[in-house]
Structure formats: structure tokens, C-alpha cells
Write a protein that holds these residues in place. Structure first.
Motif, short mmCIF file in Angstrom:
data_model
loop_
_atom_site.label_atom_id
_atom_site.label_comp_id
_atom_site.label_asym_id
_atom_site.label_seq_id
_atom_site.Cartn_x
_atom_site.Cartn_y
_atom_site.Cartn_z
N VAL A 153 9.86 -6.54 8.17
CA VAL A 153 10.59 -6.86 9.39
C VAL A 153 10.14 -5.95 10.54
CG1 VAL A 153 12.87 -6.78 10.48
CG2 VAL A 153 12.59 -7.86 8.24
N ALA A 154 10.01 -4.65 10.25
CA ALA A 154 9.57 -3.71 11.28
C ALA A 154 8.17 -4.04 11.78
CB ALA A 154 9.61 -2.28 10.73
N ILE A 155 7.27 -4.37 10.88
CA ILE A 155 5.88 -4.65 11.24
C ILE A 155 5.79 -5.88 12.14
CG2 ILE A 155 3.67 -5.46 10.31
CD1 ILE A 155 4.35 -3.67 7.82
N THR A 211 -7.42 -8.73 1.29
CA THR A 211 -6.04 -8.33 1.48
C THR A 211 -5.87 -7.37 2.65
OG1 THR A 211 -5.65 -8.59 -0.89
CG2 THR A 211 -4.03 -7.32 0.34
N HIS A 212 -6.76 -6.38 2.75
CA HIS A 212 -6.62 -5.37 3.80
C HIS A 212 -6.71 -5.98 5.19
CE1 HIS A 212 -10.92 -5.84 3.08
NE2 HIS A 212 -11.13 -5.42 4.31
N VAL A 213 -7.40 -7.12 5.32
CA VAL A 213 -7.54 -7.76 6.62
C VAL A 213 -6.17 -8.18 7.15
CG1 VAL A 213 -8.45 -9.80 7.82
CG2 VAL A 213 -9.90 -8.51 6.24
N LEU A 214 -5.37 -8.79 6.32
CA LEU A 214 -4.08 -9.30 6.76
C LEU A 214 -2.97 -8.24 6.70
CD1 LEU A 214 -4.08 -12.93 5.37
CD2 LEU A 214 -4.67 -12.10 7.63
N LYS A 215 -3.23 -7.11 6.06
CA LYS A 215 -2.23 -6.04 6.04
C LYS A 215 -2.34 -5.12 7.25
CE LYS A 215 -1.77 -3.71 2.27
NZ LYS A 215 -2.07 -3.02 1.00
N LEU A 262 1.62 1.03 11.13
CA LEU A 262 0.37 0.89 10.36
C LEU A 262 0.48 1.48 8.96
CD1 LEU A 262 -2.55 -0.04 10.21
CD2 LEU A 262 -3.23 2.09 11.36
N PRO A 263 1.01 2.71 8.77
CA PRO A 263 1.16 3.22 7.40
C PRO A 263 2.07 2.35 6.54
CG PRO A 263 1.41 5.00 9.00
CD PRO A 263 1.41 3.73 9.77
N ALA A 323 2.27 -0.87 6.71
CA ALA A 323 1.47 -2.02 6.28
C ALA A 323 0.49 -1.62 5.18
CB ALA A 323 0.71 -2.59 7.49
N ILE A 324 -0.13 -0.48 5.32
CA ILE A 324 -1.11 -0.04 4.33
C ILE A 324 -0.46 0.16 2.97
CG2 ILE A 324 -2.65 1.87 3.70
CD1 ILE A 324 -3.23 2.20 6.70
N ARG A 325 0.79 0.62 2.98
CA ARG A 325 1.50 0.89 1.70
C ARG A 325 1.99 -0.38 1.01
NH1 ARG A 325 4.42 5.04 4.74
NH2 ARG A 325 3.32 7.03 4.52
N LEU A 326 1.98 -1.51 1.67
CA LEU A 326 2.42 -2.72 1.01
C LEU A 326 1.51 -3.01 -0.19
CD1 LEU A 326 3.12 -5.05 4.07
CD2 LEU A 326 4.81 -4.01 2.57
N PRO A 327 2.06 -3.44 -1.31
CA PRO A 327 1.21 -3.70 -2.47
C PRO A 327 0.28 -4.88 -2.23
CG PRO A 327 3.46 -4.43 -2.87
CD PRO A 327 3.48 -3.67 -1.59
#
Length: 382
Positions: free
Chosen positions: A211-213, A269-273, A373-374, A376-380
Motif C-alpha cells: 500500500v505504501a509503495i 522479478t526485480h524489474v517490477l519490484k 525502495l527498500p 520493495a526490494i524486501r518483498l519476496p
């Protein structure tokens, strides 16, 4: 199925064009014809956006129950009713009623039901993201195609007749959905979330970061579109050139989606995260520090590239995290936050800029995005 996906995208292009983007063209003619202040006319659109946001979770739950086709039919009917009321309005009450109907319709027909149809019909991850990309590529053309078309209609026929032509466009889209799209996109086997099912009213793991992202990304887009032209004019750029710079925002949303549409191999995956946020922050920084309109246009284009990926990343990430069977529910929760940001963003950004300055507000928004950004990066990944 491939044809159905592209036709679904065509319907999204039509619906975004006549329900969302048409307002910017109809605003001044309605203001003049109805003898209403601009804030009163704009308020009708805000009411519609608010209704769209508030209803998003409920619509998502209906989609999870397999009612995407019926939700879309309801939305098409309300869209026709709302535009008909607007076309015949003689004062503020009818205008607000019409846009309230259209706001409910937007919740039922814009992107969320389309995403639900695609996600439930396509099993393979890579094929699914390509199908989502196809829908958003077509939807992303809405402003480019419909703003000039509706402008010509208003100029040649008047705003009321133009609104009635938009009614015809919605009926055409409804026919395409009923005859070719819905029958060709049946629901396949539905995967469940790997996380435990939350109790009623409880959000699952990773929901708050999502939600925050996405709310931050939407707020950033509203900040840029609200403040960019005044900032350019303040820096001595001609109004026509300022409009061209802003136009780069819509056009630049397409390349990232097209790239994913044509992609080969596994899903990046990293592209959309993370990349959407990186592009948006970088674009804002370029806009803030640049003096040349060309450089600012480049910054807007970079931001638009990130924004285009952002739209595609939400349904893809949510179905990866929570499974296909619950994608409507959690998509709706995120869409509500985005909708509230979309409805309140212009007023908040304009007010903040009046108290400080447009560059200061954009710096603050870039900082908020950088903080997400962090998250998003931490999302599995799965």
C-alpha cells in the motif's frame, strides 16, 4: 485467447479515454455552459474519483467470487447512465450525480476487472505478465488517442453531443466484452496464497508495504502532473512547450510495458519490484535540477517509464504474493489507497506548493519514493 486479451486492452483504452481523460476536455465547456465556478465542476470529478477509490475493495471481493463479467456489465450500464446525466445536466446537482455514477462505473470497469479476467484465465507466469502488459499498453494509449478526438468533437458538436458520442463508445466496448472477450477468458485453476489466510478485516503479510509503495507512486504522479506546467512557466518556458513536456509523461509509460510484452525467458522479478521506483525518483531529480525544458522533458520521460511499469507491477506482484484466488480482494485494497491519493493529490500538492514551492514539494515526494525502495526490494520473489 490472445485476440481476447488485445480486445480487452482495446476496451480499456476506450473506457479510460471516455470515463477518465474526457473530463479535462469537458471541464471548461461545462463550466461555461452551466455558469459554475471551476472548483465546483472539478469537484464533481473528485466525487467520482472518491467513489471509485472507496468501492475498490468491495469490487475486488466480487471479482474473487468469479463475478468479473457481471461487475463489468454493471459498470458499463452505470457509465452509460452517468454520461447521459452529464450530457443533459443543467446544474451542479445533476453534474455531481452523473459523475458519481461514473465513479462507481470506473471502479467496475477500469483495470481491476480486466486484470482479474486475465489473471484467472492465464496459468503460466510469463504468459500472464505479457497478457497484463498487452492490456496496459492499450490502456496507456487512451490519453493520446481520446484527448484529441474528444477535443474535436467538442469543437464541432458541442460538449453535450460529445458526451453522447462517448456513450456510444461505451456501448461499443460493452458489445466487444460481451461477444468476444468474456467467453474467451474462462477461469482456470486458481492458486492460493502461500501465506496464512487472514481473519476478516486483517491484512496479510507484506500488505502494508505494498500500500505504501503504490500509494506513494500514485501521489508522485499527481504531484508531477499538477506542478510541472506551473513550474515550467515560472522558469520562462512557453505554454505550448510546457504542454509538450507534460505530454512526454503519457507517451513514456509505454516502452517498459512493450518491453515486458515482448520479453523472453523467465519473469524479471526485480524489474517490477524496484525499477519503477528507481525510474520515478531519477526522473523527479532531473526535473528538479534542470533549467532547460528539454532536460525537464527527459526527466518527465524517465518518470513516465517508471510509472508505466508501476501500473503493471501491482497486479503481478499481488497475485504472486497472495495467489490468484484472492487477487481481487488485495488488488482492491491497494487500489483504494491509490484512488484516495489520486483524488486528493492535486489539492494537496497545489496547497503544499503554495506554502513552499513546487521544487520543494517534488523533492519531498522524491524522498518519500526513495524510502519505499527498500520496502520493495524486501518483498519476496515468490
Amino acid at each position: 485467447m490472445r485476440r481476447a486479451v488485445w480486445l480487452l486492452g482495446l476496451c480499456q483504452c476506450i473506457l479510460w479515454g471516455v470515463l477518465y481523460y474526457s473530463f479535462s476536455v469537458l471541464l471548461v465547456p461545462m463550466e461555461t455552459a452551466l455558469a459554475l465556478p471551476r472548483t465546483a465542476v472539478a469537484g464533481a470529478f473528485s466525487v467520482g474519483l472518491l467513489a471509485m477509490a472507496v468501492l475498490a475493495p468491495a469490487v475486488g471481493r466480487w471479482l474473487d467470487l468469479g463475478h468479473a463479467a457481471n461487475v463489468t456489465r454493471l459498470g458499463m450500464g452505470l457509465a452509460v447512465l452517468g454520461l447521459g446525466i452529464v450530457a443533459t445536466a443543467n446544474g451542479a446537482p445533476a453534474l455531481y450525480l452523473g459523475w458519481l455514477c461514473m465513479g462507481i462505473a470506473m471502479a467496475c470497469v477500469l483495470y481491476e476487472p480486466a486484470f482479474a479476467l486475465v489473471i484467472r484465465a492465464v496459468d503460466d507466469d510469463m504468459h500472464r505478465v505479457r497478457a497484463l502488459a498487452a492490456v496496459t499498453v492499450m490502456g496507456g494509449l487512451a490519453s493520446t488517442i481520446f484527448l484529441p478526438i474528444i477535443s474535436v468533437l467538442v469543437e464541432q458538436l458541442g460538449w453535450r453531443a460529445a458526451a453522447l458520442v462517448c456513450v456510444g463508445a461505451i456501448v461499443f466496448a460493452a458489445l466487444i466484452m460481451e461477444v468476444w472477450v468474456v467467453p474467451s477468458l474462462p477461469a482456470s485453476g486458481m492458486s492460493r496464497s502461500k501465506f496464512r489466510s487472514p481473519r476478516s478485516g486483517e491484512w496479510p503479510r507484506h500488505m502494508r508495504p505494498l500500500v505504501a509503495i503504490f500509494a506513494s507512486g500514485t501521489l508522485a504522479s499527481m504531484a508531477l502532473t499538477t506542478l510541472l506546467i506551473p513550474l515550467l512557466l515560472q522558469r520562462g518556458v512557453a505554454p505550448s512547450a510546457a504542454a509538450l513536456v507534460l505530454a512526454a509523461f503519457g507517451i513514456a509509460q509505454l516502452p517498459g510495458r512493450v518491453w515486458l510484452l515482448r520479453g523472453r525467458g523467465g519473469m524479471p522479478t526485480h524489474v517490477l519490484k524496484s525499477w519503477p521506483i528507481v525510474f520515478q525518483v531519477a526522473g523527479l531529480i532531473v526535473v528538479i535540477v534542470s533549467a532547460s525544458p528539454w532536460a525537464m522533458g527527459a526527466g518527465v520521460a524517465v518518470f513516465g517509464l517508471g510509472s508505466g511499469l508501476h501500473t503493471l507491477s501491482r497486479p503481478w506482484l499481488i497475485q504472486r504474493l497472495y495467489g490468484v484466488a484472492d487477487v481481487g480482494r488485495w488488488n482492491g485494497e491497494v487500489a483504494r489507497a491509490q484512488g484516495l491519493a489520486r483524488a486528493a493529490g492535486p489539492l494537496l500538492m497545489a496547497g503544499a506548493a503554495a506554502m513552499s514551492s513546487a521544487p520543494t514539494v517534488l523533492i519531498g515526494i522524491a524522498g518519500v519514493l526513495a524510502i519505499t525502495l527498500p520496502l520493495a526490494i524486501r518483498l519476496p520473489d515468490r
